[in-house]
Design a protein around this motif. Sequence first.
Motif, short mmCIF file in Angstrom:
data_model
loop_
_atom_site.label_atom_id
_atom_site.label_comp_id
_atom_site.label_asym_id
_atom_site.label_seq_id
_atom_site.Cartn_x
_atom_site.Cartn_y
_atom_site.Cartn_z
N ILE A 72 0.86 -1.19 0.00
CA ILE A 72 0.00 0.00 0.00
C ILE A 72 0.89 1.24 0.00
N ILE A 81 -4.60 6.77 1.08
CA ILE A 81 -4.05 5.70 0.24
C ILE A 81 -4.06 6.15 -1.22
N LEU A 84 -3.12 0.53 -3.92
CA LEU A 84 -3.25 -0.65 -3.05
C LEU A 84 -3.24 -1.90 -3.91
N GLN A 156 -2.24 -0.97 8.27
CA GLN A 156 -2.95 0.29 8.01
C GLN A 156 -3.11 1.12 9.28
#
Length: 402
Positions: A72, A81, A84, A156
């Motif tokens: 990512i 983001i 990904l 994340q």
Amino acid sequence: MRTFGNAYFLLALILCCDLLVGQNKEPYTASYIMEWGNKDTIGIETFTLYKNQIYGKAVHGFPENYVRHFDIKYDTVNGSIRELNFLYNDVANTSLSIDSKTGFLPYRFYAKLNDGLLDFKSLQKGSKENDSGLTRIVHQTDGYHFNGDWIPIIAQFEWLVSWFLEQDKEKIGGLKFINAYVGLYDLQLERINKKHIRFWSNISESIELYLNDDGRIENIDGIGSVWNLNIHRVDPVDIEHYTDRFKDRPTIGDPSPYETISATIAGAAIEIDYGRPSIRGRKIFGNIIPYGEIWRTGAGAATTISFDKDIVFGDQKVKAGKYNVYSLPTEDTFTLILNSNLDAWGSVHLPEFDVARVSMKLSKTSKKSDKFTIEVIEMGKKGMLRLSWENTISEISFTLNN
């Protein structure tokens, strides 16, 4: 002179980028164990975070057993983001693409954000981008900060914590949580104290992130959230050493399969659609379902009830139609909520759309109900709506509004 000027410019750019990424200047590698509420290890993840990128590998046991490789890339300014890429591989041979037994998992899932359009592509095994095995989903957004899934990529959270700490703020809202198939939802981060950050989204209950002295995530408390996970950091491990533990596990599939029940009470047709979660060794009310918080009254997508004639629940009249069903449990009471916002995902409750809130009769039983169960029972010209789970039964009678 131009050569030296370009060199100085490049050096300044590198220094500027290093200042922006701050804590991520040096590669950071960590592993995490994911446990469902019943202490069942459902995933192990190892990742490296470096500057604006996270990459790693995880072995997961839900909705089936597989290994996921992930990469990512982030925008260091707004934390969102940019790109990904997930590869889903066979747990018995992690060099091979998964041949999904449940049909829920692709072999590749990737997304890219360009000019306000977020383009998701999901490929099934054996397909190519011009085949019917390609699923493409496009969302309009300027950015998103967290990608939801059956099991989240824990890295994340680490990225968001690192980025959040660099902003030196007590709270940041206006972020976005996405599940490609469900949609975009609001997300915010809030500093509770030096070692505690709250991750909140209106698609899920809050998730508590606890940090160590270095500002890295030590534990994550997601009990009661959409994932219902307890997560803790361990020394970095090689995921390949743990795949044998997962390859012989039974495939879980959807742990809360949907069911439709229908009944006719005094000439009124009633239908209820809901996901049926199981106890699976957990304590439910007061734990998985916290007291004093709105519950989706099922699992997955919203539980719905429809009736073709006006109904009176308790002392409240409700017009014929279809409604989302929520509830508010406490230790001593159970409130049924009917809501007209049919576009909402199951865990998203907007109170301004409530059309009825009625108290249900709450009782305890020594006989446990393993699966959450909704029943509509005929009682002459009346009906009874009954909710049963664990050792709790909630009931309310209803009649036609003649």
